[in-house]
Design a protein around this motif. Sequence first.
Motif, PDB file in Angstrom:
ATOM      1  N   GLN A   1       0.848  -1.183   0.000  1.00 34.73           N
ATOM      2  CA  GLN A   1       0.000   0.000   0.000  1.00 34.73           C
ATOM      3  C   GLN A   1       0.889   1.240   0.000  1.00 34.73           C
ATOM      4  OE1 GLN A   1      -2.750   0.088   3.209  1.00 34.73           O
ATOM      5  NE2 GLN A   1      -3.628   2.072   2.654  1.00 34.73           N
ATOM      6  N   ALA A   2       0.578   2.158  -0.914  1.00 35.64           N
ATOM      7  CA  ALA A   2       1.375   3.373  -1.008  1.00 35.64           C
ATOM      8  C   ALA A   2       1.237   4.181   0.257  1.00 35.64           C
ATOM      9  CB  ALA A   2       0.922   4.188  -2.210  1.00 35.64           C
ATOM     10  N   GLN A   3       2.350   4.750   0.716  1.00 29.14           N
ATOM     11  CA  GLN A   3       2.298   5.516   1.948  1.00 29.14           C
ATOM     12  C   GLN A   3       3.227   6.712   1.897  1.00 29.14           C
ATOM     13  OE1 GLN A   3       3.711   3.226   5.270  1.00 29.14           O
ATOM     14  NE2 GLN A   3       5.643   2.702   4.295  1.00 29.14           N
ATOM     15  N   LEU A   4       3.006   7.620   2.829  1.00 27.95           N
ATOM     16  CA  LEU A   4       3.855   8.780   3.026  1.00 27.95           C
ATOM     17  C   LEU A   4       4.151   8.878   4.518  1.00 27.95           C
ATOM     18  CD1 LEU A   4       1.916  11.349   0.796  1.00 27.95           C
ATOM     19  CD2 LEU A   4       4.132  10.324   0.253  1.00 27.95           C
ATOM     20  N   VAL A   5       5.363   9.281   4.847  1.00 30.65           N
ATOM     21  CA  VAL A   5       5.755   9.414   6.249  1.00 30.65           C
ATOM     22  C   VAL A   5       6.411  10.770   6.442  1.00 30.65           C
ATOM     23  CG1 VAL A   5       7.128   8.498   8.136  1.00 30.65           C
ATOM     24  CG2 VAL A   5       6.084   6.925   6.473  1.00 30.65           C
ATOM     25  N   GLU A   6       5.847  11.557   7.354  1.00 29.84           N
ATOM     26  CA  GLU A   6       6.397  12.869   7.675  1.00 29.84           C
ATOM     27  C   GLU A   6       7.360  12.763   8.849  1.00 29.84           C
ATOM     28  OE1 GLU A   6       1.925  13.477   6.671  1.00 29.84           O
ATOM     29  OE2 GLU A   6       3.149  12.092   7.863  1.00 29.84           O
ATOM     30  N   SER A   7       8.304  13.673   8.896  1.00 28.08           N
ATOM     31  CA  SER A   7       9.224  13.777  10.017  1.00 28.08           C
ATOM     32  C   SER A   7       9.661  15.220  10.158  1.00 28.08           C
ATOM     33  CB  SER A   7      10.427  12.860   9.813  1.00 28.08           C
ATOM     34  OG  SER A   7      11.149  13.234   8.655  1.00 28.08           O
ATOM     35  N   GLY A   8      10.269  15.520  11.305  1.00 26.78           N
ATOM     36  CA  GLY A   8      10.830  16.849  11.509  1.00 26.78           C
ATOM     37  C   GLY A   8      10.022  17.770  12.396  1.00 26.78           C
ATOM     38  N   GLY A   9       8.862  17.323  12.821  1.00 22.82           N
ATOM     39  CA  GLY A   9       8.072  18.155  13.711  1.00 22.82           C
ATOM     40  C   GLY A   9       8.716  18.273  15.082  1.00 22.82           C
ATOM     41  N   GLY A  10       8.173  19.162  15.896  1.00 23.30           N
ATOM     42  CA  GLY A  10       8.705  19.340  17.226  1.00 23.30           C
ATOM     43  C   GLY A  10       8.159  20.591  17.864  1.00 23.30           C
ATOM     44  N   SER A  11       8.796  20.987  18.959  1.00 25.63           N
ATOM     45  CA  SER A  11       8.392  22.175  19.693  1.00 25.63           C
ATOM     46  C   SER A  11       9.477  23.231  19.587  1.00 25.63           C
ATOM     47  CB  SER A  11       8.155  21.824  21.163  1.00 25.63           C
ATOM     48  OG  SER A  11       7.095  20.901  21.289  1.00 25.63           O
ATOM     49  N   VAL A  12       9.064  24.433  19.226  1.00 20.70           N
ATOM     50  CA  VAL A  12      10.005  25.550  19.116  1.00 20.70           C
ATOM     51  C   VAL A  12       9.363  26.803  19.695  1.00 20.70           C
ATOM     52  CG1 VAL A  12      11.163  24.633  17.082  1.00 20.70           C
ATOM     53  CG2 VAL A  12       9.205  26.150  16.813  1.00 20.70           C
TER      54      VAL A  12
ATOM     55  N   ARG B   1      12.258  22.229   9.816  1.00 15.67           N
ATOM     56  CA  ARG B   1      12.136  21.707   8.462  1.00 15.67           C
ATOM     57  C   ARG B   1      11.457  20.357   8.517  1.00 15.67           C
ATOM     58  NH1 ARG B   1      16.417  20.133   3.657  1.00 15.67           N
ATOM     59  NH2 ARG B   1      16.813  18.333   5.003  1.00 15.67           N
ATOM     60  N   LEU B   2      10.338  20.256   7.874  1.00 15.02           N
ATOM     61  CA  LEU B   2       9.611  19.003   7.775  1.00 15.02           C
ATOM     62  C   LEU B   2      10.033  18.258   6.516  1.00 15.02           C
ATOM     63  CD1 LEU B   2       5.990  20.151   8.707  1.00 15.02           C
ATOM     64  CD2 LEU B   2       7.904  19.550  10.216  1.00 15.02           C
ATOM     65  N   SER B   3      10.035  16.939   6.614  1.00 13.92           N
ATOM     66  CA  SER B   3      10.324  16.092   5.463  1.00 13.92           C
ATOM     67  C   SER B   3       9.200  15.083   5.284  1.00 13.92           C
ATOM     68  CB  SER B   3      11.643  15.342   5.654  1.00 13.92           C
ATOM     69  OG  SER B   3      12.726  16.225   5.807  1.00 13.92           O
ATOM     70  N   CYS B   4       9.040  14.639   4.064  1.00 14.31           N
ATOM     71  CA  CYS B   4       8.004  13.644   3.760  1.00 14.31           C
ATOM     72  C   CYS B   4       8.545  12.728   2.675  1.00 14.31           C
ATOM     73  CB  CYS B   4       6.741  14.343   3.291  1.00 14.31           C
ATOM     74  SG  CYS B   4       5.472  13.236   2.623  1.00 14.31           S
ATOM     75  N   ALA B   5       8.505  11.450   2.923  1.00 13.67           N
ATOM     76  CA  ALA B   5       8.979  10.476   1.944  1.00 13.67           C
ATOM     77  C   ALA B   5       8.096   9.236   2.012  1.00 13.67           C
ATOM     78  CB  ALA B   5      10.430  10.105   2.213  1.00 13.67           C
ATOM     79  N   GLY B   6       8.143   8.469   0.955  1.00 18.03           N
ATOM     80  CA  GLY B   6       7.374   7.232   0.968  1.00 18.03           C
ATOM     81  C   GLY B   6       7.046   6.752  -0.421  1.00 18.03           C
ATOM     82  N   SER B   7       6.467   5.588  -0.476  1.00 14.83           N
ATOM     83  CA  SER B   7       6.194   4.942  -1.749  1.00 14.83           C
ATOM     84  C   SER B   7       5.117   5.651  -2.557  1.00 14.83           C
ATOM     85  CB  SER B   7       5.792   3.486  -1.514  1.00 14.83           C
ATOM     86  OG  SER B   7       4.648   3.414  -0.684  1.00 14.83           O
ATOM     87  N   ALA B   8       4.329   6.491  -1.914  1.00 14.81           N
ATOM     88  CA  ALA B   8       3.290   7.217  -2.649  1.00 14.81           C
ATOM     89  C   ALA B   8       3.875   8.342  -3.498  1.00 14.81           C
ATOM     90  CB  ALA B   8       2.261   7.789  -1.685  1.00 14.81           C
ATOM     91  N   TYR B   9       5.080   8.718  -3.236  1.00 16.70           N
ATOM     92  CA  TYR B   9       5.793   9.734  -4.036  1.00 16.70           C
ATOM     93  C   TYR B   9       6.611   8.936  -5.038  1.00 16.70           C
ATOM     94  CZ  TYR B   9       9.047  13.693  -4.896  1.00 16.70           C
ATOM     95  OH  TYR B   9       9.815  14.686  -5.450  1.00 16.70           O
TER      96      TYR B   9
ATOM     97  N   LEU C   1       2.494  17.535  -5.125  1.00 19.21           N
ATOM     98  CA  LEU C   1       2.748  17.346  -3.695  1.00 19.21           C
ATOM     99  C   LEU C   1       2.318  18.577  -2.913  1.00 19.21           C
ATOM    100  CD1 LEU C   1       6.359  16.034  -4.231  1.00 19.21           C
ATOM    101  CD2 LEU C   1       4.365  14.603  -3.731  1.00 19.21           C
ATOM    102  N   ALA C   2       1.979  18.373  -1.661  1.00 19.62           N
ATOM    103  CA  ALA C   2       1.527  19.504  -0.856  1.00 19.62           C
ATOM    104  C   ALA C   2       1.669  19.216   0.627  1.00 19.62           C
ATOM    105  CB  ALA C   2       0.068  19.820  -1.177  1.00 19.62           C
ATOM    106  N   TRP C   3       1.634  20.283   1.387  1.00 26.31           N
ATOM    107  CA  TRP C   3       1.567  20.224   2.846  1.00 26.31           C
ATOM    108  C   TRP C   3       0.247  20.852   3.297  1.00 26.31           C
ATOM    109  CZ3 TRP C   3       4.902  17.620   5.843  1.00 26.31           C
ATOM    110  CH2 TRP C   3       6.173  17.322   5.329  1.00 26.31           C
ATOM    111  N   PHE C   4      -0.376  20.192   4.256  1.00 23.87           N
ATOM    112  CA  PHE C   4      -1.587  20.693   4.891  1.00 23.87           C
ATOM    113  C   PHE C   4      -1.357  20.704   6.395  1.00 23.87           C
ATOM    114  CE2 PHE C   4      -4.776  20.705   1.473  1.00 23.87           C
ATOM    115  CZ  PHE C   4      -4.066  20.057   0.479  1.00 23.87           C
TER     116      PHE C   4
ATOM    117  N   ARG D   1      12.948  11.263  -3.714  1.00 19.93           N
ATOM    118  CA  ARG D   1      11.497  11.147  -3.509  1.00 19.93           C
ATOM    119  C   ARG D   1      11.114  11.680  -2.138  1.00 19.93           C
ATOM    120  NH1 ARG D   1       9.406   5.362  -5.318  1.00 19.93           N
ATOM    121  NH2 ARG D   1      10.981   4.718  -3.813  1.00 19.93           N
ATOM    122  N   THR D   2      11.590  12.885  -1.875  1.00 24.45           N
ATOM    123  CA  THR D   2      11.351  13.517  -0.590  1.00 24.45           C
ATOM    124  C   THR D   2      10.838  14.940  -0.799  1.00 24.45           C
ATOM    125  OG1 THR D   2      13.089  12.187   0.450  1.00 24.45           O
ATOM    126  CG2 THR D   2      12.363  14.163   1.617  1.00 24.45           C
ATOM    127  N   LEU D   3       9.836  15.287  -0.023  1.00 19.67           N
ATOM    128  CA  LEU D   3       9.241  16.620  -0.029  1.00 19.67           C
ATOM    129  C   LEU D   3       9.650  17.318   1.256  1.00 19.67           C
ATOM    130  CD1 LEU D   3       7.070  18.614  -1.250  1.00 19.67           C
ATOM    131  CD2 LEU D   3       5.423  17.425   0.223  1.00 19.67           C
TER     132      LEU D   3
END
Length: 126
Positions: free
Chosen positions: A1-12, A19-27, A34-37, A76-78
């Motif tokens: 199943q195609a997927q996307l995984v975000e990383s880079g979140g946190g508290s500031v 900087r957020l990153s997104c990678a996965g087989s759906a890309y 591609l987009a961020w919501f 293949r990273t956003l």
Amino acid sequence: QAQLVESGGGSVQAGGSLRLSCAGSAYTSRSDSLAWFRKAPGKEREGVAAIGSDELTRFADSVKGRFTISRDNAKRTLYLQMNSLKPEDTAMYYCAAQRGTVAYWSRLRDDAYRFWGQGTQVTVSS
């Protein structure tokens, strides 16, 4: 199943950067749109930034001049570079992908995207 995984979140603190990153087989290729919501508690999900296969970008008015979206098709990273963060940027951030072209004026509509990640939390304190 195609997927996307975000990383880079946190508290500031306000004024900081993340900087957020997104990678996965759906890309799958440079042809994908591609987009961020983001979704804050008690608010509807909103489009933040988008980049098409044509490399044209679109931003929500609330983040213009502070956020940058980019893509690395080889990896293949956003990415979403977020600067001058404000408390009102606090939300769960999601990446989204769609095969092929999404019309420019539709790029911040969530119904334009088929594939979604699970989200990464961004919290900005004052």
